[in-house]
Design a protein around this motif. Structure first.
Motif, mmCIF file in Angstrom:
data_model
loop_
_atom_site.group_PDB
_atom_site.id
_atom_site.type_symbol
_atom_site.label_atom_id
_atom_site.label_comp_id
_atom_site.label_asym_id
_atom_site.label_seq_id
_atom_site.Cartn_x
_atom_site.Cartn_y
_atom_site.Cartn_z
ATOM 1 N N ASN A 145 0.854 -0.944 -0.026
ATOM 2 C CA ASN A 145 0.043 0.065 -0.504
ATOM 3 C C ASN A 145 1.000 1.439 -0.113
ATOM 4 O O ASN A 145 -0.068 1.887 -0.161
ATOM 5 C CB ASN A 145 -0.905 -0.057 1.409
ATOM 6 C CG ASN A 145 -2.240 -1.011 1.130
ATOM 7 O OD1 ASN A 145 -3.170 -0.485 0.620
ATOM 8 N ND2 ASN A 145 -2.112 -2.056 1.447
ATOM 9 N N ARG A 164 -6.973 -6.106 1.863
ATOM 10 C CA ARG A 164 -7.936 -6.193 0.219
ATOM 11 C C ARG A 164 -7.905 -5.393 -0.392
ATOM 12 O O ARG A 164 -7.777 -5.698 -1.967
ATOM 13 C CB ARG A 164 -9.321 -6.292 0.892
ATOM 14 C CG ARG A 164 -10.015 -6.987 1.476
ATOM 15 C CD ARG A 164 -11.318 -7.137 2.092
ATOM 16 N NE ARG A 164 -11.609 -5.091 2.728
ATOM 17 C CZ ARG A 164 -11.692 -5.747 3.803
ATOM 18 N NH1 ARG A 164 -11.635 -6.331 5.232
ATOM 19 N NH2 ARG A 164 -11.493 -4.769 4.911
ATOM 20 N N LYS A 165 -6.728 -4.353 0.038
ATOM 21 C CA LYS A 165 -6.914 -3.212 -0.750
ATOM 22 C C LYS A 165 -5.424 -3.946 -1.886
ATOM 23 O O LYS A 165 -5.491 -3.062 -3.591
ATOM 24 C CB LYS A 165 -6.001 -1.798 -0.209
ATOM 25 C CG LYS A 165 -6.184 -0.802 -1.410
ATOM 26 C CD LYS A 165 -5.935 0.715 -0.663
ATOM 27 C CE LYS A 165 -5.453 2.065 -1.177
ATOM 28 N NZ LYS A 165 -5.043 2.740 -0.339
ATOM 29 N N THR A 166 -4.902 -4.725 -1.776
ATOM 30 C CA THR A 166 -3.416 -4.880 -2.634
ATOM 31 C C THR A 166 -4.422 -6.155 -3.957
ATOM 32 O O THR A 166 -3.624 -5.760 -4.806
ATOM 33 C CB THR A 166 -2.327 -6.051 -2.166
ATOM 34 O OG1 THR A 166 -3.569 -6.789 -1.379
ATOM 35 C CG2 THR A 166 -1.849 -5.215 -0.768
ATOM 36 N N LYS A 167 -5.392 -6.452 -3.462
ATOM 37 C CA LYS A 167 -6.339 -6.838 -4.690
ATOM 38 C C LYS A 167 -7.303 -6.054 -5.573
ATOM 39 O O LYS A 167 -7.252 -6.650 -6.839
ATOM 40 C CB LYS A 167 -7.743 -8.002 -3.874
ATOM 41 C CG LYS A 167 -6.310 -8.713 -2.872
ATOM 42 C CD LYS A 167 -5.729 -9.754 -3.835
ATOM 43 C CE LYS A 167 -4.573 -10.796 -3.085
ATOM 44 N NZ LYS A 167 -3.724 -12.059 -3.860
ATOM 45 N N GLU A 168 -7.229 -5.467 -5.605
ATOM 46 C CA GLU A 168 -8.677 -4.163 -6.130
ATOM 47 C C GLU A 168 -7.645 -3.838 -7.610
ATOM 48 O O GLU A 168 -6.139 -3.541 -7.182
ATOM 49 C CB GLU A 168 -8.907 -2.772 -5.117
ATOM 50 C CG GLU A 168 -9.707 -3.804 -3.999
ATOM 51 C CD GLU A 168 -9.905 -1.926 -3.054
ATOM 52 O OE1 GLU A 168 -8.995 -0.629 -3.768
ATOM 53 O OE2 GLU A 168 -10.296 -2.717 -2.040
ATOM 54 N N ALA A 169 -8.359 -3.687 -8.546
ATOM 55 C CA ALA A 169 -7.694 -3.211 -9.376
ATOM 56 C C ALA A 169 -7.736 -1.867 -9.785
ATOM 57 O O ALA A 169 -8.270 -0.735 -9.078
ATOM 58 C CB ALA A 169 -8.523 -3.461 -11.033
ATOM 59 N N SER A 221 -8.020 2.843 -9.648
ATOM 60 C CA SER A 221 -9.735 3.185 -9.791
ATOM 61 C C SER A 221 -8.935 4.550 -9.898
ATOM 62 O O SER A 221 -8.481 4.546 -8.561
ATOM 63 C CB SER A 221 -10.423 2.435 -10.005
ATOM 64 O OG SER A 221 -10.706 2.705 -8.289
ATOM 65 N N ASP A 231 -1.227 8.067 -5.539
ATOM 66 C CA ASP A 231 -2.525 7.327 -4.454
ATOM 67 C C ASP A 231 -2.902 8.618 -3.604
ATOM 68 O O ASP A 231 -2.301 9.689 -3.127
ATOM 69 C CB ASP A 231 -2.421 6.517 -3.784
ATOM 70 C CG ASP A 231 -0.928 6.140 -2.921
ATOM 71 O OD1 ASP A 231 -0.587 7.186 -2.841
ATOM 72 O OD2 ASP A 231 0.113 5.363 -2.177
ATOM 73 N N LYS A 247 -11.526 2.803 -14.173
ATOM 74 C CA LYS A 247 -10.664 2.106 -13.710
ATOM 75 C C LYS A 247 -9.411 0.567 -14.842
ATOM 76 O O LYS A 247 -9.787 0.931 -16.062
ATOM 77 C CB LYS A 247 -11.979 0.744 -13.652
ATOM 78 C CG LYS A 247 -12.970 1.743 -12.280
ATOM 79 C CD LYS A 247 -14.157 0.229 -12.289
ATOM 80 C CE LYS A 247 -15.065 1.078 -11.198
ATOM 81 N NZ LYS A 247 -15.780 -0.206 -11.219
ATOM 82 N N ASP A 248 -8.469 0.028 -13.698
ATOM 83 C CA ASP A 248 -7.762 -0.809 -15.008
ATOM 84 C C ASP A 248 -6.880 -0.093 -16.321
ATOM 85 O O ASP A 248 -7.172 -0.100 -16.627
ATOM 86 C CB ASP A 248 -8.327 -2.030 -15.065
ATOM 87 C CG ASP A 248 -7.266 -3.322 -15.458
ATOM 88 O OD1 ASP A 248 -6.112 -2.908 -14.879
ATOM 89 O OD2 ASP A 248 -7.448 -3.893 -16.177
ATOM 90 N N SER A 295 -4.744 -9.208 -8.751
ATOM 91 C CA SER A 295 -6.241 -9.314 -7.850
ATOM 92 C C SER A 295 -6.451 -10.763 -8.631
ATOM 93 O O SER A 295 -7.693 -11.389 -8.068
ATOM 94 C CB SER A 295 -7.298 -8.792 -8.981
ATOM 95 O OG SER A 295 -6.693 -8.652 -10.270
#
Length: 545
Positions: free
Chosen positions: A9, A175-180, A182, A218, A281-282, A374
């Protein structure tokens, strides 16, 4: 998990968890240390030098992590953690240090020796993590605030932060590490591009810097790795083009930037507009890596809010169209268009070559940073990043393990300017995969404690020796695909077998022990003549090995 979640992160590129984890015993109350310089997680003094040469300045962040399986936040453990960090930066440290702490401290001391080149003093973040619930207990806050004050009084840091994570915060970070990736921007000054086959939406317009900054950084202000084909990476401000961009941004007429700059092209998998609010996104910046980095580096400029950036924003899921956009929009001086075309095609094809392997031999070539984050089916240890590919190939097939401590962008530049070439369009893919698989297999033996981890510092010398020892014929030209594939098959047949590969690597280590090569002497790992000593030793004793 705690170290991975925190560093992921704070640092938006793939990294080897072993490089930031501190071994048991002599850890000074610290579980993890990450030193980020100019947006790069550094592992050596040489990388610091390379980044300084590229940018003329240093922007540094330190991350320290302590994780406890206990469900309670203990004042004694917090005190021990803070004292360990204070001792890390002390001119006369009192705590016993293991090799990992010593290595990071040497890098840190070197960074501070370059303090006149700081943009500002480094930022310091301390993460203390348990499985419990953080309730901001008054007594604990007093301990933390006292520790922060002690760190601030060293006058070494621009900012000092202490972040307490309980189970909920840790789960959220993971969980944030798995998010695409955006972001949502306000895109007012725009026009819609007419319908194009294969493109779902497209816009062109101007973005003020404060909105553009949401695309490249970020919420913590860290630079995102959203640059397509990251092997090109940022070229630094020590060239005419990027230096000129920086001068414009900082000049009194910075508002002229929008008519002087070619702009930035962003390709996303989806765009969701609501009025002037656009959620993308992505996404990747396929053109404008240099511009984006220079803008980010100058984000604190007095004139930055006058700057508007020309932007193309495109949504497509068609890889062919994305490639055509990348090639058509790139014409900056650091890389010629014909080189870019070959590089882009080679990287994509190399990724496909990796995909031809299955089972235990399956590896994942990460052409774009964190592209597999992800996907929970992908084992992290099987991901081969672009920097790791460069270092393993240069070591194993170009006999240059002594250069891998440098920043990977510098390695590519040096290799392509001199005798050794890398990522050439006519190269066979097999030596790239083979070198990566050799690295993966060696790391696997280290993780299983089959090989003494003392030798990890010489891991690139080991994979070079493996090739020299176990080749059945002389190394063929890299552009002779048939011969090179056959040559690599011999090596892969050994690497694929756990027992055979272990015996092979142990034989490589025995050569390091017997030759005039001392892994405890840092310079032995960096000198060309020391590499030659290893190769010559094999030649002289070949009949007995």
């Amino acid at each position: 998990m705690s170290i991975y979640s925190v560093v992921s992160n704070e640092y938006n590129k793939t990294f080897d968890i072993d490089t930031v984890s501190i071994g048991n015993g002599g850890d000074t109350g610290i579980d993890g240390i990450a030193i980020i310089v100019n947006g790069q997680l550094v592992e050596s003094i040489e990388e610091v030098d390379d980044l300084l040469d590229k940018n003329n300045s240093l922007e540094v962040s330190y991350i320290f992590i302590q994780a406890k399986s206990s469900s309670s936040f203990d004042s004694g453990s917090i005190n021990t953690f803070i004292f360990g960090v204070l001792d890390f930066f002390s001119d006369a440290p009192s705590l016993v240090r293991n090799d990992d702490v010593i290595k990071h401290a040497e890098i840190s001391n070197y960074i501070y020796s370059k303090a006149p080149r700081f943009k500002q003093n480094p930022a310091l973040k301390l993460y203390y993590i348990t499985t419990g619930k953080w309730l901001e207990d008054q007594n604990l806050m007093a301990v933390i605030n006292n520790g922060k004050q002690s760190l601030e009084q060293t006058n070494l840091f621009e900012t000092v932060s202490f972040i307490s994570f309980g189970a909920r915060e840790l789960a959220g970070a993971y969980r944030k590490t798995k998010e695409a990736i955006s972001t949502t921007i306000t895109f007012m000054k725009r026009i819609t591009i007419p319908n194009i086959n294969g493109v779902s939406q497209a816009y062109i317009g101007l973005l003020p810097f404060n909105e553009f900054n949401k695309i490249v950084s970020d919420t913590e202000g860290n630079l995102l790795n959203v640059f397509e084909d990251n092997v090109r990476d940022f070229q630094g401000e020590n060239n005419d083009v990027n230096g000129g961009i920086s001068l414009t941004i900082n000049g009194n007429d910075s508002e002229i930037f929008s008519v002087l700059n070619n702009g930035v092209t962003i390709v996303a998998s989806s765009i969701s507009p609501t009025g002037d609010q656009f959620t993308i996104k992505d996404y990747q910046i396929v053109n404008g890596c240099q511009t984006s980095n220079v803008l980010y580096n100058n984000r604190k400029s007095l004139n930055i809010n006058k700057v508007h950036i020309p932007v193309k924003l495109i949504a497509t899921s068609d890889d062919e169209i994305k490639t055509r956009i990348t090639l058509a929009t790139n014409n900056q001086t650091p890389i010629k268009k014909e080189q870019l075309a070959a590089l882009t095609a080679f990287q994509r094809s190399l990724e496909q070559y990796y995909n031809s392997y299955n089972g235990e031999m399956k590896l994942y070539y990460e052409r774009r940073a964190k592209q597999f984050n992800s996907d929970n089916s992908v084992v992290k240890s099987k991901i081969i990043t672009v920097p790791l590919q460069i270092k393993s190939f240069a070591s194993m097939f170009l006999n240059e393990p002594h250069f891998v401590t440098s920043f990977f962008g510098s390695i590519v530049k040096r290799l392509n300017e001199e005798k050794g070439q890398i990522f050439n369009s006519d190269h066979a893919y097999s030596p790239y995969y083979t070198s990566a698989f050799a690295y993966y297999k060696l790391e696997t033996h280290f993780r299983r404690n089959n090989i003494d981890k003392t030798y990890k510092k010489a891991r690139f010398h080991i994979i070079m020796l493996f090739r020299v020892l176990f080749e059945k014929e002389n190394l063929p030209p890299f552009n002779n695909i048939a011969k090179m594939d056959k040559y690599c098959d011999t090596l892969l047949s050994i690497l694929a077998d756990d027992h055979k590969s272990l015996l092979a690597f142990q034989k490589c280590i025995s050569i390091i022990n017997d030759a005039d090569f001392d892994i405890s002497v840092k310079q032995d790992l960096k000198y060309v003549y020391k590499t030659r000593i290893l190769i010559d030793y094999v030649s002289r004793h070949e009949s007995n090995l």
